[in-house]
Design a protein around this motif. Structure first.
Motif, PDB file in Angstrom:
ATOM      1  N   GLU A  50       0.865  -1.168   0.000  1.00 37.28           N
ATOM      2  CA  GLU A  50       0.000   0.000   0.000  1.00 37.28           C
ATOM      3  C   GLU A  50       0.900   1.215   0.000  1.00 37.28           C
ATOM      4  O   GLU A  50       2.035   1.144   0.451  1.00 37.28           O
ATOM      5  CB  GLU A  50      -0.879   0.029   1.242  1.00 37.28           C
ATOM      6  N   ARG A  65       8.837  15.179   7.898  1.00 39.75           N
ATOM      7  CA  ARG A  65       7.811  14.238   8.347  1.00 39.75           C
ATOM      8  C   ARG A  65       7.130  13.637   7.118  1.00 39.75           C
ATOM      9  O   ARG A  65       6.701  14.367   6.210  1.00 39.75           O
ATOM     10  CB  ARG A  65       6.789  14.948   9.232  1.00 39.75           C
ATOM     11  N   ARG A 112       0.784   4.003   1.766  1.00 34.28           N
ATOM     12  CA  ARG A 112       1.174   4.561   3.061  1.00 34.28           C
ATOM     13  C   ARG A 112       1.299   3.461   4.108  1.00 34.28           C
ATOM     14  O   ARG A 112       0.320   3.035   4.690  1.00 34.28           O
ATOM     15  CB  ARG A 112       0.179   5.636   3.486  1.00 34.28           C
ATOM     16  N   THR A 113       2.531   3.041   4.309  1.00 31.38           N
ATOM     17  CA  THR A 113       2.789   2.045   5.348  1.00 31.38           C
ATOM     18  C   THR A 113       3.846   2.613   6.289  1.00 31.38           C
ATOM     19  O   THR A 113       4.764   1.922   6.702  1.00 31.38           O
ATOM     20  CB  THR A 113       3.269   0.714   4.753  1.00 31.38           C
ATOM     21  N   PHE A 114       3.693   3.915   6.594  1.00 32.35           N
ATOM     22  CA  PHE A 114       4.629   4.571   7.507  1.00 32.35           C
ATOM     23  C   PHE A 114       3.824   5.503   8.390  1.00 32.35           C
ATOM     24  O   PHE A 114       2.693   5.870   8.066  1.00 32.35           O
ATOM     25  CB  PHE A 114       5.688   5.348   6.731  1.00 32.35           C
ATOM     26  N   HIS A 115       4.414   5.888   9.524  1.00 31.46           N
ATOM     27  CA  HIS A 115       3.743   6.819  10.425  1.00 31.46           C
ATOM     28  C   HIS A 115       3.941   8.235   9.902  1.00 31.46           C
ATOM     29  O   HIS A 115       5.076   8.614   9.590  1.00 31.46           O
ATOM     30  CB  HIS A 115       4.319   6.682  11.832  1.00 31.46           C
ATOM     31  N   PRO A 116       2.856   9.016   9.781  1.00 25.82           N
ATOM     32  CA  PRO A 116       2.988  10.355   9.197  1.00 25.82           C
ATOM     33  C   PRO A 116       3.891  11.284  10.014  1.00 25.82           C
ATOM     34  O   PRO A 116       4.421  12.248   9.481  1.00 25.82           O
ATOM     35  CB  PRO A 116       1.549  10.885   9.174  1.00 25.82           C
ATOM     36  N   GLY A 117       4.089  10.988  11.292  1.00 28.42           N
ATOM     37  CA  GLY A 117       4.890  11.876  12.128  1.00 28.42           C
ATOM     38  C   GLY A 117       6.379  11.576  12.095  1.00 28.42           C
ATOM     39  O   GLY A 117       7.174  12.281  12.704  1.00 28.42           O
ATOM     40  N   ARG A 118       6.739  10.499  11.408  1.00 28.84           N
ATOM     41  CA  ARG A 118       8.140  10.071  11.400  1.00 28.84           C
ATOM     42  C   ARG A 118       8.771  10.480  10.067  1.00 28.84           C
ATOM     43  O   ARG A 118       8.106  10.449   9.030  1.00 28.84           O
ATOM     44  CB  ARG A 118       8.153   8.551  11.557  1.00 28.84           C
ATOM     45  N   ALA A 143      14.012   8.145   9.448  1.00 34.68           N
ATOM     46  CA  ALA A 143      13.759   7.391  10.682  1.00 34.68           C
ATOM     47  C   ALA A 143      12.974   6.117  10.384  1.00 34.68           C
ATOM     48  O   ALA A 143      13.242   5.055  10.964  1.00 34.68           O
ATOM     49  CB  ALA A 143      13.008   8.261  11.689  1.00 34.68           C
ATOM     50  N   HIS A 144      12.007   6.225   9.475  1.00 34.25           N
ATOM     51  CA  HIS A 144      11.218   5.054   9.090  1.00 34.25           C
ATOM     52  C   HIS A 144      12.128   3.947   8.548  1.00 34.25           C
ATOM     53  O   HIS A 144      12.046   2.788   8.955  1.00 34.25           O
ATOM     54  CB  HIS A 144      10.182   5.464   8.036  1.00 34.25           C
ATOM     55  N   ALA A 173      15.423   3.789   8.909  1.00 35.13           N
ATOM     56  CA  ALA A 173      16.422   3.398   9.914  1.00 35.13           C
ATOM     57  C   ALA A 173      15.854   2.328  10.852  1.00 35.13           C
ATOM     58  O   ALA A 173      16.559   1.392  11.246  1.00 35.13           O
ATOM     59  CB  ALA A 173      16.867   4.618  10.713  1.00 35.13           C
ATOM     60  N   ALA A 174      14.570   2.463  11.188  1.00 35.71           N
ATOM     61  CA  ALA A 174      13.932   1.463  12.053  1.00 35.71           C
ATOM     62  C   ALA A 174      13.894   0.106  11.352  1.00 35.71           C
ATOM     63  O   ALA A 174      14.207  -0.930  11.953  1.00 35.71           O
ATOM     64  CB  ALA A 174      12.521   1.919  12.425  1.00 35.71           C
ATOM     65  N   LEU A 175      13.527   0.131  10.062  1.00 39.13           N
ATOM     66  CA  LEU A 175      13.480  -1.127   9.308  1.00 39.13           C
ATOM     67  C   LEU A 175      14.881  -1.721   9.169  1.00 39.13           C
ATOM     68  O   LEU A 175      15.073  -2.934   9.277  1.00 39.13           O
ATOM     69  CB  LEU A 175      12.867  -0.897   7.922  1.00 39.13           C
TER      70      LEU A 175
END
Lengths: 261, 258
Positions: free
Chosen positions: B80, B124, B82-88, B92-93, B95-97
């Motif tokens: 899809e 963001r 949008r599979t990320f947090h809109p505030g990140r 960072a998204h 880097a977490a993965l």
């Protein structure tokens, strides 16, 4: 095709925990919420202590200013609990859960990592804010009011258990979030368990049942230097809370593992 | 290599995917075609282990998704936009993965450059346009340099330059020997991008063939697709071209119906 060589070799849980740590600290809302918790608890503690008067001789035996100074736990638990809910439901509402599960397919590992990271952060913040609040509130006591010392019987235990309580409510939020996966219903459940039900049940039947609700345990069993009649003892209350957290997280993990994401 | 072995998914009385069976082989772009509601996305979600099949299973490099040791290094997926947090931030998204797959931090900057998001990586991600969101999703899919890639409607929201970029990316990924499964509604785009086609309708396999072979069945790939899916469309508009022609023939020209 995997030309990329992993930097280190670690367990799936350790990798998932590092991921959750990056996710937690890369959202501004985390810092704001924790700052609100700290500011709110210190403010409530200081204001409460500034208004605490010296007890009459008849009440001197049950006078427990340590309990007064930790009154802000009721506020702090709400912020920490809601943030815990959002750690799970926020991922479902924005779709990032699919990225998370692509990286960590085992949902029990995913939830355990969230709980470990958020539980640790809130434990550190909770203990720090409880200690700061105690000393700030103690300094705000009017002259002539007996000042509690951190070395007095039961005082350090009350402060530390109040700090740990915040972490436990944060974990409860994560567990409830895993159960409902929807922000609104999870927050409603959290507020119901912490505020509404104990007030209603306490009003109807006194402490018999109400004493088992988290907020009642916090205010009457944990954050007390002197035991309160009819309430759970500090360590019994703490054990009961740990049991709630374990059951909620366990049930949440089980549901996550069986449901479609 | 993706092996779909008798996948079945039911939602109440409806069977969304019905005993689906096909293989996606390395070194080619395999197009995944079907009308709306034919079960493409559900199938991809089951391959990724997000939905639990009622029967059958899907294997990636011989294992179910949940059994992969470092999944991001074996499979990349864009399911899809949008599979990320809109505030990140995008950085960072990713880097977490990367942390979840033990990948070096430098890899995040590499994929950001690949998808052209380097300049906005600190913003963001909620402020991104749909096209930028797609690019971030593709960056996440490429992060672990996986041998198997799944893309569900990757050209959604992209401008013509972006569409072409995706097409070239898909082709180059396949040319490197990777397995690429690509779903799209855009048959013209599929004709340009895919080598092989898996066509499904109402959750069942309708064709598993080369683009060349299917195109040869009709005047164009589009005609061949409609012929194949005619009886298997879950949602057909009432103003079907054929139906309109039939209605029109009942009205005599030049006469007021009243």
């Amino acid at each position: 095709m995997t030309a990329l060589v992993p930097t280190v070799h670690s367990t799936p849980f350790a990798r998932a925990a590092r991921m959750e740590w990056i996710k937690l600290r890369s959202l501004r809302s985390t810092a704001w919420a924790l700052l609100l918790t700290v500011a709110g608890m210190v403010a409530v503690g200081v204001v409460t202590m500034a208004h605490t008067k010296a007890p009459s001789p008849a009440k001197a035996a049950v006078f427990d200013p340590t309990n007064n100074v930790l009154a802000g736990v009721a506020l702090g638990q709400l912020v920490v609990g809601v943030l815990g809910v959002l750690v799970v439901t926020g991922e479902y509402s924005c779709g990032s859960i699919r990225s998370t599960l692509a990286a960590v397919p085992d949902r029990r590992t995913m939830l355990a990592a969230k709980a470990a990271v958020y539980g640790t952060v809130t434990l550190v913040v909770g203990e720090a804010v409880a200690l700061v609040t105690f000393f700030a509130g103690r300094a705000a006591l009017a002259d002539g009011v007996p000042r509690p010392g951190i070395g007095d019987p039961g005082v350090l235990r009350a402060v530390l258990l109040a700090g740990a309580y915040l972490s436990l409510v944060g974990l409860l939020g994560i567990g409830i979030g895993a159960l409902t996966r929807h922000t609104a219903s999870a927050i409603a459940a959290l507020v119901g368990v912490t505020f509404v039900l104990p007030a209603v049940i306490g009003g109807l039947s006194g402490p018999t049942v109400a004493k088992f609700f988290p907020t009642m345990i916090a205010g009457n069993s944990l954050a007390v230097a002197k035991p309160v009649a009819d309430m759970l003892t500090p360590w019994t209350g703490f054990a009961v809370l740990c049991l709630y957290v374990a059951v909620t997280l366990g049930a949440g993990a089980r549901l996550l593992a069986h449901r479609d994401a | 290599m993706i092996e779909v072995k008798g996948l079945t998914k039911r939602y109440g009385p409806n069977t969304a995917v019905d005993g689906l069976r096909f293989d996606v082989t390395p070194g080619a772009v395999t197009g995944f075609l079907g009308p709306n509601g034919s079960g493409k996305s559900t199938t991809m979600r089951m391959i990724m282990g997000l939905d639990r099949p009622d029967a059958g299973h899907a294997l990636i490099a011989g294992r179910p998704y949940a059994g992969l040791r470092r999944p991001l290094c074996e499979v990349g997926a864009l399911l899809e936009a949008r599979t990320f947090h809109p505030g990140r931030s995008a950085r960072a998204h990713l880097a977490a993965l990367a942390a979840a797959a033990d990948l070096p931090a430098a890899r995040v900057d590499e994929v950001l450059a690949t998808v052209g998001l380097s300049d906005v990586a600190g913003r963001r991600a909620g402020t991104y346009s749909l096209g930028m969101a797609q690019r971030l999703g593709i960056a996440a899919a490429l992060l672990g340099d996986p041998g198997v890639l799944l893309f569900d409607e990757p050209v959604n929201g992209l401008d013509p330059e972006g569409v072409r970029w995706i097409r070239d990316l898909m082709r180059s990924l396949a040319a490197e020997g990777r397995t690429v499964l690509l779903s799209s509604h855009l048959i013209s785009e599929m004709a340009l991008t895919a080598d092989h086609l898996v066509v499904i309708g109402q959750g069942r396999l309708l064709a598993d063939t080369s683009v060349r072979e299917l195109t040869g069945r009709g005047r164009s790939l589009e005609e061949a697709f409609f012929a194949l899916t005619e009886s298997a469309s879950a949602y057909q508009g009432t103003a079907h071209p054929t139906a309109r022609h039939e209605n029109a023939s009942h009205i005599e020209p030049g006469r007021n119906p009243q």
